[in-house]
Structure formats: C-alpha cells, structure tokens
Design an enzyme around this catalytic site. Sequence first.
Site, PDB file in Angstrom:
ATOM      1  N   ASN A  16     -48.856 -45.287  -2.181  1.00  0.00           N
ATOM      2  CA  ASN A  16     -48.622 -44.953  -3.582  1.00  0.00           C
ATOM      3  C   ASN A  16     -49.301 -43.601  -3.795  1.00  0.00           C
ATOM      4  OD1 ASN A  16     -48.421 -44.763  -6.308  1.00  0.00           O
ATOM      5  ND2 ASN A  16     -49.529 -46.665  -6.778  1.00  0.00           N
ATOM      6  N   ARG A 103     -44.051 -46.424  -3.059  1.00  0.00           N
ATOM      7  CA  ARG A 103     -43.775 -46.611  -4.476  1.00  0.00           C
ATOM      8  C   ARG A 103     -43.203 -45.289  -4.994  1.00  0.00           C
ATOM      9  NH1 ARG A 103     -48.133 -48.233  -9.147  1.00  0.00           N
ATOM     10  NH2 ARG A 103     -46.627 -48.291 -10.851  1.00  0.00           N
ATOM     11  N   ARG A 251     -52.645 -41.739 -22.564  1.00  0.00           N
ATOM     12  CA  ARG A 251     -51.323 -41.513 -23.182  1.00  0.00           C
ATOM     13  C   ARG A 251     -51.245 -42.281 -24.505  1.00  0.00           C
ATOM     14  NH1 ARG A 251     -48.273 -43.845 -18.118  1.00  0.00           N
ATOM     15  NH2 ARG A 251     -49.980 -43.388 -16.722  1.00  0.00           N
ATOM     16  N   GLU A 388     -48.376 -55.058  -6.494  1.00  0.00           N
ATOM     17  CA  GLU A 388     -47.218 -54.176  -6.286  1.00  0.00           C
ATOM     18  C   GLU A 388     -47.055 -53.808  -4.818  1.00  0.00           C
ATOM     19  OE1 GLU A 388     -49.338 -52.235  -9.321  1.00  0.00           O
ATOM     20  OE2 GLU A 388     -47.522 -51.523 -10.303  1.00  0.00           O
TER      21      GLU A 388
END
Length: 406
Positions: A16, A103, A251, A388
């Site tokens: 990743n 990923r 964010r 993941e």
Amino acid sequence: MTFSYSMKRGALLVLNSGSSSVKFTVFEVDPGEEQIMPLFSGQLTGIGTDAHLSAKAATGERMADESWAERDSGDVPALLPSLLAWVEEHLPPDLPLLAAGHRVVHGGANLRHPAMITDHLLGELETLIPLAPLHEPQNLAAIKVLADNRSDLPQVACFDTAFHHTQPRTSTTYAIPRHLTDAGIRRYGFHGLSYEYIARHMETHLPQLASGRVVVAHLGNGSSLCALNRGASVDTSMGFSVLEGVPMGTRPGNLDPGILIYLMRKFEMDADALEHLLYHQSGLLGVSGVSNDMRVLLSRDDDNSREAVDLFCIRTAKEICSLACSMGGLDALVFTAGIGEHSAEIRARICGHLKWIGVDLDKDLNKDDATRISTAASLPVHVIPTNEELMIARHTVDLLTMRNAA
Ligand code: ADP
C-alpha cells in the site's frame, strides 16, 4: 505482458504505497491448501524527511526498527528496490516470492474487479490520475518499480472503488448537468477493500447480520461509512473523491460547495491552495488546531479539541442515519479501523446520538472492544477489525489460480 503462471506454495507481497510511506505485508500462500497466512508486515515511513523502516513478524517479534535516511533520496519509488530486497532477504528459504498485490485507490467507472497488471491496464490506470491526483500516482509508481525490478513477478491491482459498483444510480449520481455525470463526475466511494473484508467476515462468522441491512463505520485517519444490504454496497459517505462524508484527520468531509467559490474569490485561492486546505489542514486538525490524532484530542481538555471530537461524533451519527435511509432501515451497526476498533469513548459518543433508533451500548463490552458491544435489547452493534491486506492477498491468489485453471 502476458503471464503463463502456475501458482505453488510461496510468499506474496501486499503493498500500500503512499506519498511518503509504504505499508507492506508478506503472506505465505498455499493455493492447494487454500491457505493464506501472514508472515510479517511493516512500513517505511517519513520518506523524503527521515525515512524509517519498522517491521514485525506475525508472531509479534520485532524484525526491524531502523533509519533508512542514508538510502533516502526523497521519493518512494527510489526506495522500493531496497524494500523489495529487504523483504526477499527475510523470506524463509523455502518460500520464494511468487506475486505482488497492490492497493490502488481508483479503478474508475469500468474496473469492477481486481485485475492482473498488464501494460494495457497500466495505461488505463494512468488516465484515472486526475480523479485521485494525490494517491493514484503513488500506487502506480510502486507497480512500475516492481515491474522494472522483477518483470517475472505477476502483479495484481485491487481497487478501493471496485466494491461499490453494486450501488444504484441514485447513490452514485450528483445533481449536476447530465453531461458532467457522463464525463465521470459521479460518486465512486472508497475503502472498498475494507468493506469487502467486513462483508465476507460477516458471511462466515455472523450470517444473520450478513443477510441484513448494516452500516459499517470505517473510522481511521481517513473515515467513511458504507451501507451494506445483504453484503452488497448500496451507498457510502465518500463520493467523487476521498474528501466527501464525515470529518477526518485532516479532511473536512461534507462542505457547502459555495465555500470553495467564496474562498477562490475572496482569498484568491487556486486549485493547489484549495487542495492543501482540504486534504491537509482541515478535519480534526483544522478544528482543534492541535492534532489529527484522535488519541491526542481525547487526552486534551481545551474547547477546540473538544469541539473537534464533538463534530466528528455527531456528523458520523448523522451519516449512519442517512445511510440507513438508503436501505429503508437498519439491522446492525459495525465499527472498524483505527478509531472504530480501538476507541470505546468515540463509539459511546456516536451511539449516544443514536439512542432514539434503539442503539444501547453495554458499557463493559464496549470498554473491552468486544465483538458485540450492545445490550441484548439494542440494535446490534459490533466491532470487527478490518484487514484490507488480507483481502488483497485473497484477490491476488484468486486471480492467479483462476488464470492457472483457465
Ligand atoms: P489510516 O486511515 O491511516 O489507515 P487507521 O485506521 O490506522 O488510519 O486509524 C488511525 C486513527 O485511529 C488515528 O486518528 C488514531 O488516533 C486512531 N486511534 C488508534 N487507536 C486509538 C485509540 N485507542 N483511541 C482513539 N483513537 C485511536
């Protein structure tokens, strides 16, 4: 590039790759036995400033905690060959590296499943860079470095958007002129590998939940939520980019788009300035003025930190209700990722806003991060650790063995 490939017992590298860090996990795979076992994992962080490698075995034993500053020439791709060499040096002698799974944040409107990396696919992924300019180039750079260094190594790309392709158009469409929708300005959704892992986990371990309407709250540094109806994504809080939805570490989540027009006119902010504001200076960090780390905010006693946490909790609770609406009801709630898995306090506060829909946490179970943390009478609330990397490993093996069978 075509591969004729026979998958045997060996090791699989899952990567990743970000702008200043690379997370990796190495699995032992034995397709004959249908086994995928983690061997070790780690991360290279601080690339460009103070590169550092840390890694530990699946048994918990530390394998590396060392500065790589001397090898660091400033970017992730330049360090990847060294990381690949380090991984291969640390593989058990009887487990050769067989393949790599990546990923990849964006698969666009067409890539609905994980895919073997080919020159053609790389070309297609490059056209998606404008959709995810901060993440996609990093993901693709890692794929290219591996291809250059180990052209024999089959590589698979797993997309964070792919799992959301089951959504109806009412979930994916913005209320904008149709020609813009047709040009790709639509809701894609992210964290798909995490939601897919949770959906598969429920199928095996919690079949009653799996057949119902579940909101999964993936709350980490980046956060999103997903409405899973019978295991399929029907709606999610993130849309065109990873900015939409709930407030995150840095964010803002949902904003009135009028703010952006105002900032451009009033403060003459251009695209780069807005990007920096929205990706790096907002969210928990922006509101608290202190940190993007939930643990830090929870340990503090000032008004701004408190307000950041309050905003995070109420906005997450509101999003849960909104996603429940997309499914016509809610049968269970699942928390996952860094905050979701580890912060009893945040789970309690979010669920405190949901008492009116029948959510009631058991204090002790919640404190213990138990699997089910709600009372017997409550709408079921579960904590399921996501994985993941394992999802990517499974997809990679599936794809390679399917090719082999074909
Ligand atoms: P990423 O999106 O980078 O994968 P993670 O899923 O690792 O993020 O989550 C990181 C977030 O989880 C950070 O905000 C961190 O503070 C938070 N976190 C981890 N453990 C705890 C905890 N025990 N209590 C509160 N927050 C936690």
